[in-house]
Design a protein around this motif. Sequence first.
Motif, mmCIF file in Angstrom:
data_model
loop_
_atom_site.group_PDB
_atom_site.id
_atom_site.type_symbol
_atom_site.label_atom_id
_atom_site.label_comp_id
_atom_site.label_asym_id
_atom_site.label_seq_id
_atom_site.Cartn_x
_atom_site.Cartn_y
_atom_site.Cartn_z
ATOM 1 N N THR A 167 0.828 -1.208 0.000
ATOM 2 C CA THR A 167 0.000 0.000 0.000
ATOM 3 C C THR A 167 0.856 1.249 0.000
ATOM 4 O OG1 THR A 167 -1.747 -1.148 1.180
ATOM 5 C CG2 THR A 167 -1.760 1.257 1.275
ATOM 6 N N PHE A 168 1.821 1.311 0.898
ATOM 7 C CA PHE A 168 2.571 2.560 1.012
ATOM 8 C C PHE A 168 3.733 2.626 0.029
ATOM 9 C CE2 PHE A 168 0.316 2.279 5.016
ATOM 10 C CZ PHE A 168 -0.280 3.526 5.042
ATOM 11 N N LYS A 225 3.150 1.622 -2.965
ATOM 12 C CA LYS A 225 2.350 1.814 -4.161
ATOM 13 C C LYS A 225 2.766 0.864 -5.285
ATOM 14 C CE LYS A 225 1.896 6.649 -2.914
ATOM 15 N NZ LYS A 225 3.213 6.840 -2.257
ATOM 16 N N GLU A 240 5.962 5.826 0.734
ATOM 17 C CA GLU A 240 5.551 6.999 1.471
ATOM 18 C C GLU A 240 5.680 6.592 2.940
ATOM 19 O OE1 GLU A 240 1.440 9.543 1.789
ATOM 20 O OE2 GLU A 240 1.624 7.888 0.400
ATOM 21 N N ARG A 283 4.691 6.777 5.952
ATOM 22 C CA ARG A 283 3.718 7.108 6.966
ATOM 23 C C ARG A 283 3.909 6.159 8.151
ATOM 24 N NH1 ARG A 283 -1.866 9.267 5.867
ATOM 25 N NH2 ARG A 283 -2.045 9.440 3.632
ATOM 26 N N LEU A 298 4.040 2.271 7.768
ATOM 27 C CA LEU A 298 5.230 1.771 7.096
ATOM 28 C C LEU A 298 6.461 1.919 7.992
ATOM 29 C CD1 LEU A 298 6.197 0.418 4.556
ATOM 30 C CD2 LEU A 298 6.765 2.654 3.618
ATOM 31 N N TYR A 311 -2.881 1.362 10.641
ATOM 32 C CA TYR A 311 -3.226 1.172 9.236
ATOM 33 C C TYR A 311 -4.718 0.931 9.058
ATOM 34 C CZ TYR A 311 -3.120 -1.099 4.598
ATOM 35 O OH TYR A 311 -3.342 -1.462 3.299
ATOM 36 N N PHE A 352 -5.755 5.218 2.080
ATOM 37 C CA PHE A 352 -4.359 4.929 1.699
ATOM 38 C C PHE A 352 -4.252 4.289 0.315
ATOM 39 C CE2 PHE A 352 -4.358 3.995 6.450
ATOM 40 C CZ PHE A 352 -3.957 5.272 6.800
#
Lengths: 634, 198, 326
Positions: free
Chosen positions: A283-284, A286, A355, A357, A360, A417, A511
């Motif tokens: 997810t983070f 991408k 990213e 966040r 992560l 998350y 997200f």
Amino acid sequence: MATTVTEPGLKRVERLERIWVEPRGVLGWLTTTDHKRIGLLYFFTTLAFFGAGGIEALLIRTQLAEPNAKVLSPETYDQLMTMHGVTMIFLFVIPMSLGAFGNYLIPLMIGARDMAFPRMNALSYWLFLASGLFMYASVFLHAAPNAGWFDYVPLALKQYDPGRNIDFYALGLIFNGISSTAAAINFIVTIFKLRAPGMSMNRMPLFCFAMLAVSLSLIFALPSLTIDLVYLELQRNLGFHFFDVAHGGDPLLWQHLFWLFGHPEVYIIILPAFGIATSIIPTFSKRKMIAFPLVALAELLVAFIGFGVWAHHMFATGLPTITLVFFAAASMMVVIPSTIQVFAWTVTVALGRPEFRAPLMFIGGFIVFFVLGGLTGIMFAAIPFDQAATDTYFVVAHFHFIIFGAAVFPILGGMYYWFPKVTGRLYHEGLAKLSFWLTFVGTALTFFPMHIIGLLGMPRRVYTYPSSLGWGAYNLSETIGAFILTAGLLLIFWNLVYSRFRGAPAGPDPFFGGTLEWATTSPPPPYNFPVIPTVRSAYPNWDAEDRRADVARLERGELVLDGGHETPASTVVDAVPDEVLEMPGESPWPLAVAVCTSLLFIMLLTRHYAVAGVFAGFALLAVAAWHSKEPQET
Amino acid sequence: MSATPAAVARVERARLARPNGWWGMAIFVATEATLFGTIIGTYYYLRFNNLHWPPPGVPEPKLTLPLVLTGLLVSTSVPMQLAVNAASRGKLPRARAALLLAVVVQAGYLGMQVHLFVHDVHEFPPSGSAYSSIYFTMLGAHHLHVFLGMLLILWILLRTATGLTSYRMNGLRATAFYWHFINVLALCVVGSQLSPLA
Amino acid sequence: MAAVPLTLPVGAWAGDNQNALHPASKQEHSISVLWWVMLVGCSIGFGVIVILLFLGWVRRNRDYLPFGGRDRAGTAIVIGLGVFVPIVILSLLFVWSDLYVIKTTEAPAANSTPMSVKVIGHDWWWEIRYPGTRAVTANEIHIPVRTRVDMLGTSADVIHSFWVPALNRKADLIPGRVNRLLLDANRPGEYRGQCAEFCGQQHAHMAMYVFADPPNVFRRWLANEARPARKPATPQAREGERLFLNLPCSGCHMIRGTSADGTIGPDLTHLATRTTLAALTLPNKPPDLTHWIEDPQRYKPGSKMPGFSLTSSQRDALVAYLDGLK
Ligand code: HEA
Ligand code: HEA
Ligand code: CUA
Ligand SMILES: [Cu+2]
């Protein structure tokens, strides 16, 4: 999901709403079969146990902060030390990751409306809660288990431990095991049978693979613990002989059976963390996970090989060298699936546009600590070194890095998350980052010096130590670290509580996650999805076209299944839709069964065996009552 | 209850995969098998730790009666499977008859076994030695499973008194599966029980 | 990160020392070499991962690897670094540590050593016997230096674990089994060890010393240890002996040459030759001995030796007697 829903679609949603709504208030929670509510029950219960286990840890650390301290008496220390281990492992990590995260997320991720056996799911929870309360009753009676979490005999036999302490341990864990077994069966069948159309095995989220591996491990690991505990109770209370040499028994039998369970257990603890990591990283970053099939395979392999390494906990017991060498080789082998995953995670981050966040960042911390703890694990597979380091703080360092640093960090990251999914609100990012750094530094400071004092000769499970050995400064820094760590944890919980009420609205998918839980609203409705989604890849939420097709199907009334409490079942490998299942709704009987079972165990504890039999009968009657309500069939 | 045996038979024919209930039972059986594996493993572990097995003063297990009884028990797999086949073709009365036959034989088996068990307890109590401890634990666990399996059959008999539904069909299938498993276990248990004779 | 703090304490102190990285034997030396090599290897492995993570952060706006390449290269790294490299490294480690180094820590072949010593774990002290002699002592093992000694360990109650970090690995003491371990100190000295398997309330106070003595010192010590107890020399000590034999003491303790023949507590025949009391809980000086006899539970709560209410003259007499048991 931009396509608007029109009149007929809304009608259908309303109908689903009516069908799936559960009673409000306390009664609703007591009889619920909604996997999300059960997940939340698990979450808050395990959090409370985490608090208890944490307080025990802080008391331990306070006592050990300086040499010859007198904060705790030796007996209290032993009880706290044992309860800390038992609580964290049986009442926190496993139920948190499997019970709370698994329950809430698995049906959402596979596009189902509930677990395969919703009432058994409720039963698992109530049994878990009851077993936890059962064990904690001992703390208030000052008779908590006190022979360490692996409870070696003969120390745990009646001769050396005449109180009820060990009976609480043995019966409590048998009790707890029933709950875990039921949960594991439920997860396996859910994952096998309730996947959305098109979600063949190779398109299943890695989180589900991890949970599948965990559940399978539980199925094959728990029996040896259960039977070991049964032997122990039989020997303690009915005079059987399994563990005493004088009558042909063997104290090592306990150890073999315990670790035959105990080592798979540690992978049961870590696998959900792998699952969470493989959810957060794509997810983070991408992008999809690199080497997806290899990672899935590794998750299953680690669980499998984990069954062949147990005697590495017994390197100093004097087993024949040839046996030791075999288990050392297996312990080296079990490392490979882990290295595969570590590199898959790091390379995925390197290949994506990550990213950083808070979730992560927690995964970053997890990787660092996992590698650190894993590397000391490898050192133990070098037998001569293990024979020196075993039963010292070096071991405590190994497993706290790998349990707290590696298994709990993803849980903490996962809390951030999925927080928007569960509450519909966003957490506070700045505070979240701060809390990460606090817990990260705290963890390193608490557990790193343990390696050193271990090598300096400090054995584990000592309630105090002399000042002449130079262990004081390290212990003090560990204690300080533990309090920093606690501050970090409290900040996390504060962040979540605050954001629950004041956080910005999150929307369904803040997200841009790839798995199906992000395809529905936040929080998800009781029926999870207005339309059962269809799936063509492992990251279905990134297939925008498919999700638009869902909306279109809602309009047409296809795969809405609003004829009743329905969810589709599909074939095991290819997820071809097979039948539409009528799911049971809320029921008081799981709670009733759990109550009868608790009374049964209380009677066993107090050695009223006949009364215990009566309650067993009641439990069976409650099971019968539960099954007498059958789903409607057409 | 709108479902009829014919409807159930139709559902059975249309199925692509085994139902959830079957899977649930299969996994339960897997964990039970591990449990018995561990018990039997313990039996041999202790055996190889002891010079005399059974220890002096404890009679060797008898050969014929346990074998005959086990043969009787194992044979009930036949009526159990017949019941499943009949029910899935919608023939409820025949299925019920087969179940009844099975449960009567099993009850006879259990009655005899419990009698022998009690007799043995008096002769060499479990608190005597590791041998008798594991002996009685193994047999006791087995009897308990037979008893639970019988409860399942009785439950199915009771429920199907008001007709057959797919839900009950799944229950029957799972019960039969469980019984096949118990019977395999019975063979392993009696094999271990008699192993000192070999 | 890993290496720096670990190097500090090594060799950094004198006196009491339970340091596994401060070897005084060939066995422990090979274990510590194993450790240092593994530490270096692991630091490198750890470094690789941290660098990869760091690269992910530094290059977070580029979706290709530093040296170019995308998914295929990524998969290749996973397989190369995640499968092949570990297999090689682990195989090497396995062969070296588990097939080769293990030979030095393995129990010595039976009867291959000039002498052996029996260690029996008790809650919470160590009984020590020298097979072939009458010597029995507790908590303080004497061995001749540069001599291979076979330690035969077992337990009288629960599982304990024998560990003298400067000399060798651990050996669990398990009831009904005898586990063996080689003790072979290469320089004279006093090596502290401690019970390493949790054995109940006073697991923390179950320590012991191994004294590696020059052979002649050792022989003298052993000869003395094998003799029955000395007769008390002063009237006070004689009174002490009488008390000892009449109070419950003699039910638990053995003093060879007297009628005290208990086996629950340590043999006290040559108590005064020991430097510590109660498994290194107290120094063996008359004042500490007094404290111990008055109230063992205060210093070692849970200890199997109860406290007694003694008058101060009784107490002093007992101490005078015990202090004379050279
Ligand atoms: C979550 C729990 C968890 C996990 C995942 C592990 C993972 C491992 N453990 Fe650990 N272990 C425990 C929890 C865990 N352990 C606990 C609780 C105990 C103590 C119980 C008690 O006594 O109370 C224990 C004790 C323990 C012992 C016994 C120590 C003793 O008491 O003497 C051993 C011995 O072999 C061991 C080994 C290993 C190994 C080889 C791994 C491997 O799976 C690790 C694999 C991971 C890696 C290796 C990291 C990846 C590294 C890289 C990618 C870098 C590159 C690597 C190379 C080039 C090789 N563990
Ligand atoms: C999952 C497993 C787990 C976890 C997470 C932890 C977490 C911690 N552990 Fe523990 N530990 C074990 C498993 C675990 N441990 C095991 C198995 C043993 C071996 C036992 C034995 O030998 O038998 C052990 C032993 C052990 C010892 C050795 C004892 C000894 O050998 O004598 C020590 C010593 O420092 C210690 C410390 C800590 C600390 C400081 C934490 C910290 O990380 C804890 C931090 C957590 C908190 C401070 C809680 C904060 C949370 C809240 C306050 C929640 C609030 C709740 C609500 C609002 C509802 N642990
Ligand atoms: Cu003896 Cu710990
Ligand atoms: Cu392990």
